[in-house]
Design an enzyme around this catalytic site. Structure first.
Site, short mmCIF file in Angstrom:
data_model
loop_
_atom_site.label_atom_id
_atom_site.label_comp_id
_atom_site.label_asym_id
_atom_site.label_seq_id
_atom_site.Cartn_x
_atom_site.Cartn_y
_atom_site.Cartn_z
N LYS A 199 0.84 -1.20 0.00
CA LYS A 199 0.00 0.00 0.00
C LYS A 199 0.88 1.26 0.00
O LYS A 199 0.68 2.16 -0.78
CB LYS A 199 -0.90 0.00 1.24
CG LYS A 199 -1.78 1.21 1.38
CD LYS A 199 -2.74 1.07 2.56
CE LYS A 199 -3.63 2.30 2.65
NZ LYS A 199 -4.59 2.20 3.78
N GLU A 205 10.63 -4.78 4.07
CA GLU A 205 10.69 -6.20 3.69
C GLU A 205 10.30 -6.38 2.23
O GLU A 205 10.96 -7.10 1.46
CB GLU A 205 9.77 -7.04 4.57
CG GLU A 205 10.12 -7.07 6.04
CD GLU A 205 9.32 -6.08 6.85
OE1 GLU A 205 9.01 -4.99 6.31
OE2 GLU A 205 9.00 -6.38 8.01
N GLY A 259 -4.73 -2.23 5.23
CA GLY A 259 -4.00 -3.39 4.74
C GLY A 259 -4.66 -4.71 5.10
O GLY A 259 -4.86 -5.58 4.25
N ARG A 260 -5.09 -4.84 6.38
CA ARG A 260 -5.67 -6.12 6.81
C ARG A 260 -7.10 -6.31 6.33
O ARG A 260 -7.74 -7.30 6.64
CB ARG A 260 -5.57 -6.23 8.32
CG ARG A 260 -6.14 -5.05 9.06
CD ARG A 260 -5.71 -5.05 10.53
NE ARG A 260 -6.18 -3.86 11.24
CZ ARG A 260 -5.50 -2.71 11.30
NH1 ARG A 260 -4.32 -2.61 10.70
NH2 ARG A 260 -5.98 -1.66 11.96
N GLU A 345 -4.10 -6.63 15.14
CA GLU A 345 -3.63 -5.33 14.64
C GLU A 345 -4.76 -4.31 14.70
O GLU A 345 -4.53 -3.10 14.79
CB GLU A 345 -3.08 -5.44 13.21
CG GLU A 345 -2.28 -4.23 12.80
CD GLU A 345 -1.42 -4.46 11.56
OE1 GLU A 345 -1.95 -4.28 10.44
OE2 GLU A 345 -0.24 -4.80 11.71
N HIS A 376 -3.08 -33.12 18.07
CA HIS A 376 -1.82 -33.84 18.37
C HIS A 376 -0.73 -32.88 18.76
O HIS A 376 0.46 -33.24 18.72
CB HIS A 376 -1.43 -34.67 17.15
CG HIS A 376 -2.52 -35.60 16.72
ND1 HIS A 376 -2.67 -36.87 17.22
CD2 HIS A 376 -3.57 -35.40 15.89
CE1 HIS A 376 -3.74 -37.44 16.69
NE2 HIS A 376 -4.31 -36.56 15.86
N LYS A 505 9.59 -0.39 13.10
CA LYS A 505 10.25 -0.10 11.82
C LYS A 505 11.34 0.94 12.02
O LYS A 505 12.45 0.83 11.49
CB LYS A 505 9.23 0.42 10.81
CG LYS A 505 8.16 -0.61 10.39
CD LYS A 505 7.16 0.03 9.43
CE LYS A 505 6.05 -0.94 9.05
NZ LYS A 505 5.03 -0.30 8.17
O1 F6P Z 1 1.93 -4.38 9.90
C1 F6P Z 1 1.90 -3.03 9.58
C2 F6P Z 1 1.40 -2.87 8.16
O2 F6P Z 1 1.26 -1.51 7.88
C3 F6P Z 1 0.08 -3.61 7.91
O3 F6P Z 1 -1.04 -2.91 8.37
C4 F6P Z 1 0.14 -3.79 6.43
O4 F6P Z 1 -0.77 -4.77 5.96
C5 F6P Z 1 1.61 -4.21 6.25
O5 F6P Z 1 2.32 -3.45 7.24
C6 F6P Z 1 2.16 -3.99 4.87
O6 F6P Z 1 2.06 -2.63 4.55
P1 F6P Z 1 2.20 -2.21 2.98
O7 F6P Z 1 1.04 -2.86 2.25
O8 F6P Z 1 2.15 -0.73 2.99
O9 F6P Z 1 3.51 -2.76 2.49
#
Ligand code: F6P
Length: 546
Positions: A199, A205, A259-260, A345, A376, A505
């Site tokens: 987003k 990452e 995002g979620r 979250e 199990h 972060k």
């Molecule tokens: O975990 C924090 C967060 O901002 C989430 O809400 C989001 O889904 C994820 O990191 C990835 O964010 P982006 O889609 O901006 O890479």
């Protein structure tokens, strides 16, 4: 006395009552504490919630103004107050529904245009009219994202394998180099479509993984492969184009999609490629059907509301610290992880909307694994541990494998048995075949009885559905989204921001130079010790490899 205190008092007053006696007292309990909605059956009868508890919980729902906040969400009001944003994942799955305005602009035309662009692209990849640079067609899709930019499409693609025969779909999320290495090692770069999903297009990452995949692809296919074999999903299109992705391959989305909550839109592109636009539409229809139910059903007959109130009763009132999500469906193995982000979250906060400290816990730790595997691993604790963890079972009545009916019969029997034994318990002198038959063992049998006894009285809910289809998956995910919404609204939480993850972060960025180049840093104590260990281990490793 306010409803919270009334509920706490009533729980204390009834805490010693056995759930099973509620069935003895009311033969119709199962029906009264279950709800059917559009083919789903939610059964909350194996909890200690009785009519008095439920009526107080419903009063709490009414007093908390949840219905009004619900309407404001669907209407596009800026209910995410700390980011001053609307919350409109519900609009994504209702593209042809009534207009919804943000800043005076109806968002529906943009949603329709986005879906149309996704469908054309997905169809082109699936039918081979959109081709890679050095091969006849794409065979693999690689989704590069993390959090909501990974969990939604990854979970849904796994859940809907029976509908995804066209291409193989893979997911890279962790910045750990082993993730991108192990996934790409199985792929042919000449036949792979990479989709960078972020987003913000700044998540370290995802950007790091995207750069490594770009290098991997250019090495095999040449620099001009990126324009043909990469796509991006982001609300920052400019950054995606800067990365080298063709503007016509960037699928944008608005900041009013969290995002979620984003799998319903362009973040679901890899899912749409896997199952096709038609099944993706079924997925949206299922969620839309649950939305309509949530908006219109009276609270006593409202599935998200009942599931939320069961959650409030178990965590905020009874004090059970965790919630186990137990899907009896191997294809829903990622659902617990998806719901962890959705619930924790969203509601893992400590202040209410106005910034004041919360007067009570904001929500449980959510965890889980698919059944029957969990039996199990951790069901021993669920049955005989000192701590009670409410369980939410999910299971399909019918499987996708009619030729393996015996498997599904066993799956269903095990699922129903767990909730039955959790509630009723199991006698210590039960007929355990494992125990010796000889008379001399009688005394040991009695002393063993205390070890074998399951006291029961442990709560669970069960959500049963006809079959795991795109439509049903859409219903289930929307059900849980709205359950989280109701719990957050009752607690007065802003469920739609996530400031807590920003700090991690920032600190990671400040530590990078000390780790990457062994640069001096102001870190002291434990972190200093760990940095020194890393530096020493790396020096030894370098010396050995020379
Ligand atoms: O975990 C924090 C967060 O901002 C989430 O809400 C989001 O889904 C994820 O990191 C990835 O964010 P982006 O889609 O901006 O890479």
């Amino acid at each position: 006395m306010n409803s919270w205190h009334e509920l706490e008092g009533y729980f204390r007053k009834t805490a010693d009552r056995q759930i099973r006696t509620l069935f003895d007292e009311d033969p119709e309990r199962a029906e009264k504490f279950s709800l059917e909605a559009d083919g789903l059956l939610l059964d909350i009868s194996k909890t200690s919630i009785d009519e008095k508890a439920l009526s107080r919980l419903l009063r709490l729902f009414d007093e908390s103004g949840v219905a009004e906040r619900r309407q404001r969400m669907f209407d596009g009001k800026r209910i995410n107050v700390t980011e001053n944003r609307a919350v409109l994942h519900t609009a994504l799955r209702d593209p042809n529904g009534h207009p919804v305005f943000v800043d005076g602009i109806d968002v529906k035309p943009g949603i329709r245009e986005s879906l149309s662009g996704m469908s054309a692209f997905a169809s082109g990849i699936r039918d081979g009219s959109l081709r890679p640079l050095r091969a006849d067609r794409f065979t693999d899709v690689l989704n590069i994202g993390i959090g909501g930019s990974d969990l939604g499409p990854a979970m849904a693609t796994a859940a809907l394998v029976p509908y995804g025969e066209a291409l193989r779909t893979h997911f890279v999320s962790n910045v750990d180099g082993s993730h991108v290495r192990d996934v790409t090692a199985r792929l042919d770069p000449t036949r792979t479509l990479a989709i960078v999903v972020s987003k913000t297009f700044t998540t370290i990452e995802t950007i790091t993984n995207a750069k490594s995949v770009k290098f991997w692809m250019e090495n095999a296919c040449g620099a001009d492969s990126v324009s043909r074999q990469f796509a991006a999903v982001s609300s920052e299109a400019g950054r995606a184009v800067e990365f080298g992705i063709g503007k016509d391959r960037v699928f944008g989305f608005e900041d009013w999609v969290g995002g979620r909550y984003s799998v319903w839109g362009p973040v679901g592109l890899s899912l749409m490629i896997a199952i096709g636009p038609s099944h993706f539409d079924g997925f949206l229809r299922g969620a839309r059907t649950m939305d309509a139910h949530f908006l219109t059903a009276p609270s006593r007959a409202n599935m998200p509301v009942l599931l939320a109130l069961a959650g409030i009763w178990h965590h905020q009132i009874a004090g059970y610290e965790t919630l186990a999500i137990l899907p009896y469906d191997q294809r829903l193995r990622l659902l617990p992880a998806y719901l962890q982000q959705l619930a924790m979250e969203s509601n893992g906060k400590s202040v209410s909307m106005d910034g004041r400290p919360l007067p009570r816990s904001s929500g449980p730790v959510v965890w889980g694994e698919p059944g029957t595997n969990g039996q199990h691993a951790f069901h021993q604790l669920l049955f005989q541990g000192t701590r009670i963890a409410p369980c939410e079972f999910l299971v399909a009545a019918v499987s996708h494998e009619p030729d393996l009916k015996e498997h599904h019969d066993l799956l269903l029997a095990n699922c129903l048995a767990q909730s039955e034994v959790l509630m009723r318990g199991y006698p210590g002198n039960g007929r355990h075949s494992a125990v010796s038959k000889n008379p001399a063992a009688a005394s040991s049998r009695n002393s063993l009885a205390r070890h074998r006894e399951i006291k029961g009285n442990r709560p669970s809910t069960t959500l049963i559905y006809p079959k795991l289809t795109p439509f049903v998956l859409g219903q289930i995910l929307a059900l849980y989204e709205h359950r989280v919404f109701v719990e957050g609204a009752i607690l007065g939480i802003n469920s739609f921001d996530q400031w807590g993850v920003e700090a991690g972060k920032e600190i990671a960025k400040s530590l990078l130079p000390a780790i990457a180049e062994g640069a001096d840093s102001r870190h002291t104590g434990s972190t200093r010790q760990l940095l020194d260990y890393i530096a020493d281990a790396r020096r030894r490793s370098d010396a050995e490899s020379r």
